[in-house]
Design a protein around this motif. Structure first.
Motif, PDB file in Angstrom:
ATOM      1  N   VAL A  79      54.331  70.960  37.729  1.00 33.40           N
ATOM      2  CA  VAL A  79      53.902  71.976  38.695  1.00 33.40           C
ATOM      3  C   VAL A  79      54.853  72.022  39.886  1.00 33.40           C
ATOM      4  N   ARG A  80      55.302  70.879  40.340  1.00 33.78           N
ATOM      5  CA  ARG A  80      56.257  70.849  41.449  1.00 33.78           C
ATOM      6  C   ARG A  80      57.571  71.518  41.057  1.00 33.78           C
ATOM      7  N   ASP A  81      58.008  71.293  39.815  1.00 33.50           N
ATOM      8  CA  ASP A  81      59.216  71.971  39.341  1.00 33.50           C
ATOM      9  C   ASP A  81      59.023  73.489  39.356  1.00 33.50           C
ATOM     10  N   ALA A  82      57.844  73.931  38.930  1.00 36.34           N
ATOM     11  CA  ALA A  82      57.559  75.370  38.909  1.00 36.34           C
ATOM     12  C   ALA A  82      57.578  75.951  40.319  1.00 36.34           C
ATOM     13  N   LEU A  83      57.015  75.219  41.268  1.00 39.70           N
ATOM     14  CA  LEU A  83      57.011  75.677  42.665  1.00 39.70           C
ATOM     15  C   LEU A  83      58.444  75.772  43.209  1.00 39.70           C
ATOM     16  N   ILE A  84      59.247  74.778  42.900  1.00 39.52           N
ATOM     17  CA  ILE A  84      60.633  74.769  43.388  1.00 39.52           C
ATOM     18  C   ILE A  84      61.435  75.898  42.755  1.00 39.52           C
ATOM     19  N   TYR A  85      61.239  76.096  41.451  1.00 35.13           N
ATOM     20  CA  TYR A  85      61.993  77.151  40.781  1.00 35.13           C
ATOM     21  C   TYR A  85      61.557  78.536  41.264  1.00 35.13           C
ATOM     22  N   LYS A  86      60.265  78.670  41.526  1.00 34.32           N
ATOM     23  CA  LYS A  86      59.759  79.947  42.045  1.00 34.32           C
ATOM     24  C   LYS A  86      60.374  80.233  43.417  1.00 34.32           C
ATOM     25  N   GLU A  87      60.581  79.191  44.202  1.00 34.65           N
ATOM     26  CA  GLU A  87      61.133  79.331  45.553  1.00 34.65           C
ATOM     27  C   GLU A  87      62.644  79.579  45.532  1.00 34.65           C
ATOM     28  N   GLY A 126      64.828  79.646  42.414  1.00 34.08           N
ATOM     29  CA  GLY A 126      65.439  80.268  41.246  1.00 34.08           C
ATOM     30  C   GLY A 126      66.674  79.523  40.761  1.00 34.08           C
ATOM     31  N   ASP A 127      66.817  78.265  41.203  1.00 35.30           N
ATOM     32  CA  ASP A 127      68.008  77.469  40.897  1.00 35.30           C
ATOM     33  C   ASP A 127      67.638  76.282  40.008  1.00 35.30           C
ATOM     34  N   GLU A 128      68.239  76.197  38.840  1.00 39.26           N
ATOM     35  CA  GLU A 128      67.913  75.146  37.879  1.00 39.26           C
ATOM     36  C   GLU A 128      68.367  73.758  38.334  1.00 39.26           C
ATOM     37  N   GLN A 129      69.327  73.691  39.266  1.00 35.86           N
ATOM     38  CA  GLN A 129      69.844  72.383  39.661  1.00 35.86           C
ATOM     39  C   GLN A 129      68.793  71.531  40.378  1.00 35.86           C
ATOM     40  N   TYR A 130      67.759  72.163  40.888  1.00 34.54           N
ATOM     41  CA  TYR A 130      66.715  71.417  41.602  1.00 34.54           C
ATOM     42  C   TYR A 130      65.573  70.997  40.681  1.00 34.54           C
ATOM     43  N   ILE A 131      65.630  71.403  39.423  1.00 36.60           N
ATOM     44  CA  ILE A 131      64.562  71.083  38.482  1.00 36.60           C
ATOM     45  C   ILE A 131      64.697  69.646  37.997  1.00 36.60           C
ATOM     46  N   ILE A 132      63.615  68.894  38.081  1.00 31.93           N
ATOM     47  CA  ILE A 132      63.618  67.506  37.619  1.00 31.93           C
ATOM     48  C   ILE A 132      63.517  67.447  36.102  1.00 31.93           C
ATOM     49  N   ASN A 133      62.559  68.177  35.545  1.00 31.67           N
ATOM     50  CA  ASN A 133      62.346  68.163  34.093  1.00 31.67           C
ATOM     51  C   ASN A 133      63.244  69.207  33.432  1.00 31.67           C
ATOM     52  N   ILE A 134      64.535  69.015  33.578  1.00 34.67           N
ATOM     53  CA  ILE A 134      65.504  70.015  33.117  1.00 34.67           C
ATOM     54  C   ILE A 134      65.467  70.169  31.598  1.00 34.67           C
ATOM     55  N   ASP A 135      65.005  69.136  30.888  1.00 29.75           N
ATOM     56  CA  ASP A 135      64.911  69.237  29.430  1.00 29.75           C
ATOM     57  C   ASP A 135      63.819  70.212  29.001  1.00 29.75           C
TER      58      ASP A 135
END
Length: 312
Positions: free
Chosen positions: A242-250, A252-261
């Motif tokens: 959920v935190r990854d989804a919030l960050i990506y929504k904010e 739009g950058d994949e580099q901040y995603i933790i669960n990149i897999d």
């Protein structure tokens, strides 16, 4: 086994080393922390220093008490007291390490109180526990208490680099997120299929929240119950996604995603939920955590969680 090889909890290590070198090391200690936080490493590192050894192995003068029983009763404590009163085998010191000390019953703790207060000369006792609240105040007042904290992101990164040299770069961030600052969870991840299954199931649930009827969503309760003993890891996995989804929504950058897999699935969640709904899911998980810590029935709690998810 050196304290310097243990990553994190620097203040605890410094206190141990300082007191051991000054020969002011207390005879009774409580090391508190979550399962996998490094309690046994701290106790074992202290033990070999006390016995003036260089490596940890099965020494006659290090007694490790472990049990698979639900509780540690008076009879178990009497055996421990008897062992404590025996003279050291090699030198003039002996170390007693008691795992899951919160399992000791009130009667057992009371029976052990005198020994903890005045152990035989040269005997050092370590009580390892997850829940400090279950240790009687009379016991706590006679011990030095050391609380182990979760490791930071950088400390976990160092732990992985040091202990898993062949780990792929794309695996690093998801593992750190899944560990939630607990090194032992990484070790279990590589040896226990349950942890990989948890990541998959929790993601499937989040994607399935919308578009399913209540009765369909509740079918996941049976799957979650398979991992009721891993409930902390289940909740940590939900939160991480959920935190990854919030960050990506904010961003739009994949580099901040933790669960990149699982970036494709993260994008689905991002598109499916508003900021408000994602935050409501986090609130629900916090509520579930409180219930689980209060020993509310896991089946009822998981059902409630799934219903609340469906309502967001």
């Amino acid at each position: 086994m050196e304290f310097s090889n243990i990553i994190g909890n620097e203040e605890v290590k410094k206190q141990f080393v300082k007191n051991l070198e000054a020969k002011t090391f207390a005879h009774a200690h409580i090391i508190a922390g979550e399962d996998g936080s490094g309690k046994s490493l701290m106790a074992k590192s202290a033990a070999i220093k006390i016995l003036s050894k260089s490596i940890y192995q099965n020494y006659a003068d290090i007694i490790e008490f472990k049990t698979s029983k639900a509780s540690i009763g008076v009879d178990d404590i009497r055996v421990l007291i008897e062992e404590t009163n025996k003279k050291p085998f090699e030198g003039d010191k002996k170390v007693i390490i008691i795992y899951n000390a919160e399992k000791i019953t009130v009667q057992g703790q009371n029976a052990f109180l005198k020994t903890i207060e005045e152990p035989p000369k040269g005997v050092f006792i370590f009580l390892l526990c997850e829940n400090l609240e279950k240790i009687l105040d009379t016991i706590k007042s006679r011990c030095q208490i050391h609380r182990l904290r979760r490791l930071s992101y950088e400390e976990m990164k160092l732990f992985l680099s040091k202990n898993y040299k062949n780990i792929k770069a794309e695996e690093m961030k998801p593992l750190i997120a899944f560990s939630d600052g607990i090194p032992g969870r990484v070790e279990k991840y590589f040896t226990d299929d349950a942890f990989r299954n948890i990541r998959n199931i929790t993601m499937e649930i989040l994607i399935s929240i919308t578009g399913k009827e209540v009765y369909e969503l509740l079918k996941y309760e049976e799957q979650l119950m398979k991992y009721k003993n891993y409930w902390q890891d289940v909740l940590s996995s939900f939160i991480s996604y959920v935190r990854d989804a919030l960050i990506y929504k904010e961003t739009g950058d994949e580099q901040y995603i933790i669960n990149i897999d699982k970036i494709d699935e993260i994008k689905i969640i991002t598109d499916s939920f508003s900021y408000n709904k994602l935050n409501k899911i986090i609130d629900t998980i916090s509520y579930v955590k409180d219930n689980m810590q209060s020993n509310v029935n896991p089946s009822v709690t998981f059902d409630m969680m799934l219903l609340k998810f469906q309502e967001v």
